[in-house]
Design an enzyme around this catalytic site. Structure first.
Site, PDB file in Angstrom:
ATOM      1  N   SER A  78      -3.028  -7.582   2.895  1.00  0.00           N
ATOM      2  CA  SER A  78      -3.302  -7.487   4.336  1.00  0.00           C
ATOM      3  C   SER A  78      -3.612  -8.876   4.898  1.00  0.00           C
ATOM      4  O   SER A  78      -3.183  -9.225   6.002  1.00  0.00           O
ATOM      5  CB  SER A  78      -4.493  -6.556   4.593  1.00  0.00           C
ATOM      6  OG  SER A  78      -4.213  -5.262   4.117  1.00  0.00           O
ATOM      7  N   ARG A  84      -1.895  -6.009  -8.559  1.00  0.00           N
ATOM      8  CA  ARG A  84      -0.816  -6.944  -8.223  1.00  0.00           C
ATOM      9  C   ARG A  84      -0.635  -8.011  -9.290  1.00  0.00           C
ATOM     10  O   ARG A  84       0.461  -8.336  -9.680  1.00  0.00           O
ATOM     11  CB  ARG A  84      -1.114  -7.639  -6.885  1.00  0.00           C
ATOM     12  CG  ARG A  84      -0.813  -6.776  -5.707  1.00  0.00           C
ATOM     13  CD  ARG A  84      -1.480  -7.276  -4.471  1.00  0.00           C
ATOM     14  NE  ARG A  84      -2.921  -7.123  -4.555  1.00  0.00           N
ATOM     15  CZ  ARG A  84      -3.752  -7.252  -3.555  1.00  0.00           C
ATOM     16  NH1 ARG A  84      -3.285  -7.589  -2.386  1.00  0.00           N
ATOM     17  NH2 ARG A  84      -5.026  -7.062  -3.714  1.00  0.00           N
ATOM     18  N   HIS A 138       0.841  -1.206   0.000  1.00  0.00           N
ATOM     19  CA  HIS A 138       0.000   0.000   0.000  1.00  0.00           C
ATOM     20  C   HIS A 138       0.875   1.255   0.000  1.00  0.00           C
ATOM     21  O   HIS A 138       0.627   2.198  -0.748  1.00  0.00           O
ATOM     22  CB  HIS A 138      -0.888   0.057   1.252  1.00  0.00           C
ATOM     23  CG  HIS A 138      -1.953  -0.993   1.336  1.00  0.00           C
ATOM     24  ND1 HIS A 138      -2.126  -1.779   2.450  1.00  0.00           N
ATOM     25  CD2 HIS A 138      -2.907  -1.369   0.456  1.00  0.00           C
ATOM     26  CE1 HIS A 138      -3.157  -2.594   2.266  1.00  0.00           C
ATOM     27  NE2 HIS A 138      -3.649  -2.370   1.062  1.00  0.00           N
ATOM     28  N   LYS A 162     -17.952  -6.114   5.586  1.00  0.00           N
ATOM     29  CA  LYS A 162     -16.679  -6.766   5.921  1.00  0.00           C
ATOM     30  C   LYS A 162     -16.415  -6.606   7.404  1.00  0.00           C
ATOM     31  O   LYS A 162     -16.598  -5.538   7.956  1.00  0.00           O
ATOM     32  CB  LYS A 162     -15.525  -6.099   5.158  1.00  0.00           C
ATOM     33  CG  LYS A 162     -15.250  -6.664   3.786  1.00  0.00           C
ATOM     34  CD  LYS A 162     -13.916  -6.129   3.278  1.00  0.00           C
ATOM     35  CE  LYS A 162     -13.662  -6.525   1.835  1.00  0.00           C
ATOM     36  NZ  LYS A 162     -12.420  -5.880   1.313  1.00  0.00           N
TER      37      LYS A 162
END
Ligand code: ADP
Length: 162
Positions: free
Chosen positions: A130, A92, A19, A43
């Site tokens: 994460s 990514r 990040h 979430k």
């Protein structure tokens, strides 16, 4: 819409070096980079909103262009409200692309004046998320080099409490 303001949205649960790399690179492109922590009721985050914001503050202390906030509605509405002209998302792998493209089209439909810009990750952070750092920390491994210093301590505390 101000093109010199970009918003970098995410859960940041917690912020990783991947990040920070994206945020640093956004700072080279925009005068103001607003990092927006999503408070998504769907979430269940590991860290509270305030913890995530505090870790981001520490991680971005060296970047004067960065401001940090939270939002719990539509990103498109938030971006319009803070007068951001650009949404920045990191990519990514190809697996990120399908979802990110769908979100970019959705945000364009909701806020046609706001552009989405994809920034490819640095190769050495392409595996980093994460979830991965939480899994390593939960199993007692070292997250050195994967997260900013302040986050390492927070992860240790969080998983020792459990
Ligand atoms: P979200 O739940 O919205 O995907 P994340 O906190 O997982 O939020 O990610 C926020 C942003 O950071 C996304 O654009 C994501 O693609 C990007 N990102 C996450 N990890 C990395 C990484 N290792 N390298 C580059 N970008 C990343």
């Amino acid at each position: 819409m101000e093109t010199c303001v970009a918003v970098v949205p995410g859960s940041f649960d917690p912020v990783t070096n991947g990040h920070v790399d994206i945020i640093e690179r956004a700072c080279k492109l925009f005068r103001v980079v607003h990092v927006a922590v999503a408070v998504n009721a769907a979430k269940e985050p590991t860290f509270t909103r305030d913890e995530r914001v505090e870790m981001l503050r520490l991680a971005c202390a060296h970047l004067p262009e960065v401001t940090i906030g939270t939002f719990d509605g539509l990103l498109a509405d938030y971006a319009v409200a803070i007068r951001a002209g650009t949404i920045i998302r990191g990519l990514r792998a190809v697996s990120d692309f399908e979802y990110e493209l769908q979100m970019a089209h959705t945000n364009r439909c909701l806020a046609p004046d706001i552009e989405t810009v994809f920034v490819p990750t640095r190769t050495d952070y392409s595996f980093l998320s994460s979830s991965i750092v939480k899994e390593i920390a939960r199993l007692g491994g070292s997250v050195e080099g994967l997260v900013p210093d302040g986050v390492r301590q927070r992860l240790r505390e969080k998983f020792e409490q459990r």
